[in-house]
Scaffold this motif. Structure first.
Motif, short mmCIF file in Angstrom:
data_model
loop_
_atom_site.label_atom_id
_atom_site.label_comp_id
_atom_site.label_asym_id
_atom_site.label_seq_id
_atom_site.Cartn_x
_atom_site.Cartn_y
_atom_site.Cartn_z
N THR A 1 26.06 18.92 85.84
CA THR A 1 26.95 19.57 86.81
C THR A 1 27.41 18.60 87.88
OG1 THR A 1 25.03 20.35 88.10
CG2 THR A 1 25.94 21.85 86.43
N LYS A 2 26.58 17.62 88.18
CA LYS A 2 26.99 16.61 89.16
C LYS A 2 28.15 15.79 88.63
CE LYS A 2 24.77 13.49 92.46
NZ LYS A 2 23.50 12.83 92.86
N LEU A 3 28.23 15.64 87.30
CA LEU A 3 29.35 14.93 86.67
C LEU A 3 30.57 15.83 86.49
CD1 LEU A 3 27.48 12.85 83.92
CD2 LEU A 3 28.54 11.99 86.03
N GLY A 4 30.46 17.08 86.92
CA GLY A 4 31.60 17.98 86.84
C GLY A 4 31.62 18.88 85.62
N TRP A 5 30.54 18.87 84.83
CA TRP A 5 30.51 19.75 83.65
C TRP A 5 30.41 21.20 84.12
CZ3 TRP A 5 28.46 18.47 78.28
CH2 TRP A 5 28.81 17.16 77.91
N THR A 6 31.19 22.04 83.50
CA THR A 6 31.06 23.48 83.69
C THR A 6 30.53 24.08 82.39
OG1 THR A 6 33.36 23.80 83.02
CG2 THR A 6 32.92 23.59 85.39
N ASP A 7 30.23 25.34 82.39
CA ASP A 7 29.67 26.00 81.21
C ASP A 7 28.38 25.33 80.77
OD1 ASP A 7 31.89 27.67 81.18
OD2 ASP A 7 33.00 26.32 79.89
N VAL A 8 27.52 24.98 81.73
CA VAL A 8 26.19 24.48 81.44
C VAL A 8 25.23 25.66 81.50
CG1 VAL A 8 24.30 22.99 82.21
CG2 VAL A 8 26.67 22.18 82.31
N VAL B 1 23.77 36.70 79.23
CA VAL B 1 23.87 35.36 78.65
C VAL B 1 25.32 35.09 78.31
CG1 VAL B 1 23.11 33.84 76.79
CG2 VAL B 1 21.55 35.60 77.68
N PRO B 2 25.87 33.96 78.78
CA PRO B 2 27.27 33.66 78.46
C PRO B 2 27.49 33.59 76.95
CG PRO B 2 26.46 32.23 80.21
CD PRO B 2 25.27 32.96 79.67
N LYS B 3 28.74 33.82 76.55
CA LYS B 3 29.07 33.77 75.13
C LYS B 3 29.18 32.34 74.62
CE LYS B 3 29.54 38.26 74.58
NZ LYS B 3 28.57 39.00 73.70
N HIS B 4 29.46 31.40 75.52
CA HIS B 4 29.68 30.02 75.10
C HIS B 4 29.15 29.06 76.16
CE1 HIS B 4 31.59 26.55 73.20
NE2 HIS B 4 31.99 26.18 74.41
N ALA B 5 28.69 27.90 75.71
CA ALA B 5 28.25 26.85 76.62
C ALA B 5 28.80 25.52 76.13
CB ALA B 5 26.73 26.78 76.70
N ARG B 6 29.30 24.74 77.06
CA ARG B 6 29.64 23.36 76.71
C ARG B 6 28.36 22.59 76.42
NH1 ARG B 6 32.66 18.75 80.49
NH2 ARG B 6 32.78 17.15 78.85
N ALA B 7 27.34 22.80 77.28
CA ALA B 7 26.02 22.22 77.06
C ALA B 7 24.99 23.33 77.13
CB ALA B 7 25.72 21.15 78.09
N LEU B 8 24.29 23.56 76.05
CA LEU B 8 23.22 24.55 76.01
C LEU B 8 21.90 23.79 76.05
CD1 LEU B 8 22.20 27.47 75.65
CD2 LEU B 8 22.34 27.11 73.17
N ILE B 9 21.18 23.92 77.14
CA ILE B 9 19.90 23.24 77.33
C ILE B 9 18.79 24.23 77.06
CG2 ILE B 9 18.44 22.02 78.99
CD1 ILE B 9 21.06 21.37 80.56
N ILE B 10 17.87 23.87 76.18
CA ILE B 10 16.77 24.76 75.83
C ILE B 10 15.48 24.15 76.36
CG2 ILE B 10 15.52 25.89 73.96
CD1 ILE B 10 18.07 25.73 72.28
N GLY B 11 14.89 24.81 77.35
CA GLY B 11 13.66 24.34 77.97
C GLY B 11 13.82 24.22 79.47
N GLY B 12 13.01 24.97 80.22
CA GLY B 12 13.15 25.02 81.67
C GLY B 12 12.05 24.31 82.44
N GLY B 13 11.62 23.16 81.95
CA GLY B 13 10.73 22.32 82.73
C GLY B 13 11.53 21.37 83.60
N VAL B 14 10.85 20.37 84.16
CA VAL B 14 11.52 19.47 85.09
C VAL B 14 12.62 18.66 84.39
CG1 VAL B 14 9.86 17.58 84.78
CG2 VAL B 14 11.11 17.80 86.94
#
Length: 815
Positions: free
Chosen positions: A27-34, A4-17
């Motif tokens: 990521t399509k907008l260019g965000w990294t560390d998602v 698990v990475p140490k840091h996230a710019r966006a931390l999303i909790i929940g792996g449904g659709v």
């Protein structure tokens, strides 16, 4: 151990659709560390067993925009990711078995035309031609949408997750968020544990609750309430039916049923009138790809009607009887956006059985919102800021969601009221109004007197698309406000006290109008965003040198307070919700001054208390504060009384009003009066994407004051000219009724839709408001055209006006 990475710019909790869609679009907008964390396996909560119906048409233009985007996205995902989504444009048919449902479908078809959705009204014979297996008994008509589709829910989610991974997102299964650390209104880090028992912490700039039916519990952990609850959702899948060809999706809402053909089988699903809430004591820890126990007795009435409607089901065996949980919200709309209680917590949850068709658009919209720091367009229908904190109460949710699942296929009558979980919030006048015959509706938990029954009249709504059982009651209340004096309760409206050494400077920064006025002055104004769009529509009363009262609509109090709080910056102010501290009665009509003079020794003349001013007064044996403003276009005052004196104030006014013909009025009459006066309604006529100048509210913006949010956009629009204008319409025919979303036709062409509609009892016909394109045109050119409104497929000629058709110079409010 899972890395698990140490840091996230966006931390999303929940792996449904939905979580997968948000990761894909960030990521399509260019965000990294998602980083996306899923407690078990991707799709293992609700997504894997969803029906996969993908419709285009929703209740509003922007919700339709999001649904259409989802369709387009799913159609191209396979080419991008190599994973088949099963998306097929098979079309859909909805049939009506009653005249009322047929009227609803005709109005939906008109709305679809305004929204640019391809739709056709079809007869029973045409329905059978497209769906020959249907028993046509009782079918009175329907609609056909050729571009609706269906897809494989699990594969759509996995394709979105793969697309996100391909652009650098980290998608982790078997990692459960367990605790959130918070500081200064932000979540700074989230603790987690893996299925192997390893624990750790990940810091984050943003955290997003995409936890579906776990969203309420995760919201509590993150400090951002998400009121939702799981319900059982039933469907059956038949054995293969020989010779069954590809069919459109079929909905028979009058029998609570939908049908989907898939691989030569028929799926029959139900949205029964009274549903079964699930997991009242919490969702089992090991829940993963699970289904719930069968309940044939509960499903049997739906199946019996379905066998009659679809005779081939009688011969086909049942391959699968499925019961799975899905999350539902108190108002049947999902939650999206920035949580009002926190600075960096976001929500995309509670999708009420439309998660697959909504996920693509919802992920796109939320990603853009996170990127820009403001909504990409109006998302008020689903904005999490509409949720009231008390709605997280478990008992409230269990009672309400037992109803909301069934409302998906119930008749969507105008003014329909929820029947469950009522009576939570009551004004100090509630019991007194009930004694006078009040019939209550509910908004944001508030019980509000909507209309008053006559002696002996049933205090119930009889729902219809035509003239309701309370139509004449409202007409009488409307007449009293226009010709004599009426009283209605405004206690539910939000009241925010803003005070401190910088209160004036702060509100001048947030508001478009000049609020540096003398104490006792009332300023009508808007909170603008950087595009000149309207984030809130309020009045601001200066109480003292350092204190103001901001009055907001009842439904947007949470959102408006959050907007203020987020823009405090270095200003020395404190913002306090004081809504419950005062009861508010509106006294409106030509004899309003006479009534106040009968109960108070204070001076209510134009010289002492002109329009737009407030004063403290003696009233009866107590004290009150009166604000001379009006949302109905008449002479009037709003009376603010502390909760302890509210009953006395009411009784004093009631006694004095007996000899004057004082009429008790409901908020339906307030709305019919305001639409005659062309007063805008926030959330319908004015939203965050409606420019304040195009809304016709330029008079409330003062660009000669120091910089305020939206000032540059206002100046730019004044320089460039308006692209559209808010126009008021009055039907020539007094019989048709308007509600909202009816298409506006200019010289025979659809150019927009009504943002609100109602009946103008004084003007003698239905009235609507809506935007009309006008780029490069003068007002005279705009009004020189022939205008019609499409009412359920019938074009009705209308008068168009840029000025209010009732009292255009506002002489009456200043009388």
């Amino acid at each position: 151990m899972t890395q698990v990475p140490k840091h996230a710019r966006a931390l999303i909790i929940g792996g449904g659709v939905v979580g997968a869609s948000l990761a894909y679009h960030l990521t399509k907008l260019g965000w990294t560390d998602v980083v996306l964390l899923e407690r078990k396996r991707l799709t293992s909560g609700t997504t894997w067993h969803a029906a996969g119906l993908i419709a285009q048409l929703r209740a509003t233009a922007n919700m339709t925009k999001l649904a259409k985007y989802s369709q387009e996205l799913y159609g191209q995902l396979e080419e991008e990711t190599g994973l088949a989504t099963g998306f097929r444009r098979v079309g859909s048919i909805t049939v009506a078995l009653t005249d009322e449902r047929h009227e609803e479908l005709r109005r939906q078809a008109a709305m679809a035309r305004a929204f640019g959705v391809e739709i056709t009204e079809i007869t029973p014979d045409e329905i059978i031609a497209k769906y020959p297996h249907l028993n046509p008994d009782g079918v009175v008509g329907g609609v056909y949408l050729p571009k609706d589709g269906q897809g494989d829910p699990g594969n759509i989610a996995l394709a979105l997750a793969k697309g996100a991974r391909n652009r650098g997102a980290v998608v982790l299964e078997g990692v459960k968020a367990t605790r959130a650390a918070k500081s200064g209104g932000r979540v700074t880090s989230v603790d987690y544990v893996t299925e192997a028992g390893d624990a750790g912490t990940i810091t984050c700039d943003h955290v997003v609750n995409c936890a579906g039916m776990w969203g309420r519990d995760l919201g509590a952990m993150l400090g951002a309430p998400v009121p939702l609850h799981a319900c059982e959702h039933f469907y059956i899948v038949s054995e293969p039916i020989p010779g069954l060809q590809s069919l459109p999706v079929l909905r028979v809402p009058d029998e609570c049923a939908y049908y989907k053909e898939d691989a030569g089988k028929i799926m029959l699903g139900a949205f029964e009138p009274k549903s079964k809430p699930w997991a009242m004591k919490g969702i089992p820890e090991d829940f993963e790809f699970d289904q719930l126990p069968e309940d044939f007795d509960h499903f049997e009435p739906i199946l019996e009607a379905a066998v009659n409607r679809m005779p081939m089901l009688e011969q086909a065996g049942i391959h699968t009887f499925f019961n799975g949980p899905e999350s539902f919200t108190p108002d049947n709309a999902y939650y999206l956006g920035q949580a009002p209680q926190m600075q960096n917590v976001w929500v995309a949850a509670g999708f009420n059985s439309i998660g697959i068709q909504s996920a693509g658009g919802a992920g796109m919209a939320l990603a853009q919102w996170m990127e820009d720091g403001q909504k990409p367009f109006d998302l008020g229908d689903v904005d999490i800021a509409r949720a009231q904190p008390f709605q997280s109460n478990r008992r409230y949710l269990q009672e309400r969601v037992s109803e909301t699942l069934g409302l998906l296929y119930a008749d969507h009558f105008p003014y329909r009221q929820k029947a469950t979980a009522r009576g939570v919030r009551r004004s100090p006048f509630h019991a007194l109004l009930a004694e006078k015959g009040a019939v209550f509706g509910e908004l944001a938990g508030w019980e509000r007197a909507n209309w008053f029954a006559a002696p002996g009249q049933a205090r119930d709504y009889e729902y219809t698309w035509g003239r309701s059982n309370w139509f004449d009651n409202r007409a009488a209340e409307h007449k009293a406000i226009r010709e004599n004096v009426g009283l209605y309760d405004m206690s539910s409206f939000g009241k925010l006290r803003v005070e401190g050494r910088d209160a004036c400077a702060f509100l001048n920064h947030v508001c478009g109008a000049q609020v540096d006025v003398e104490p006792g002055r009332i300023v009508y104004t808007q909170f603008l965003n950087s595009r000149g769009g309207i984030e809130a529509d309020v009045t601001v009363t200066r109480l003292s040198e350092t204190a103001y009262l901001v009055v907001t609509p009842a439904a947007t109090r949470v959102a408006d307070q959050a907007w203020l709080q987020r823009h405090v910056g270095d200003h020395g102010v404190v913002i306090t919700d004081v809504t419950a501290g005062e009861g508010v009665l509106a006294i409106m009509g030509p004899k309003a001054r006479d009534l106040l003079m009968a109960v108070s020794p204070n001076d209510f003349s134009n010289e002492a208390n002109p329009f737009g001013t407030a004063q403290d007064i003696e009233l009866g044996l107590g004290m009150a504060r009166v604000h001379r403003v009006s949302y109905v276009g008449e002479l009037g005052w709003e009376i603010y009384a502390s909760a302890d004196m509210a009953a006395h104030v009411f009784e004093t006014l009631a006694e004095a009003g007996e000899g004057m013909g004082l009429k008790y009025c409901g908020l339906h009459a307030m709305d019919s009066c305001r639409i005659e006066k062309a007063f805008r309604h926030f959330g319908h006529d004015i939203t965050c994407e409606d420019h304040v100048l195009e809304a016709g509210l330029g008079f409330a913006v003062k660009t000669d004051k120091p910089a305020f949010i939206g000032r540059d956009a206002v100046l730019a629009k004044r320089e460039a000219g308006l692209d559209r204008r808010m126009v008021q319409f009055l039907l020539h025919d007094p019989e048709p009724l308007l509600y909202h979303n009816e298409p506006i036709l200019r010289d025979g062409q659809i150019v927009g839709h009504l943002t609100s509609g109602g009946y103008g009892h004084h003007l003698g016909a239905a009235v609507g408001l809506g935007y009309v394109p006008c780029k490069g045109e003068s007002p005279a050119q705009l009004l020189a055209s022939r205008y019609e409104i499409d009412v359920a497929g019938t074009r009705v000629q209308a008068t168009a006006s840029l000025k209010p058709l009732y009292d255009p110079t506002s002489e009456r409010v200043r009388a």
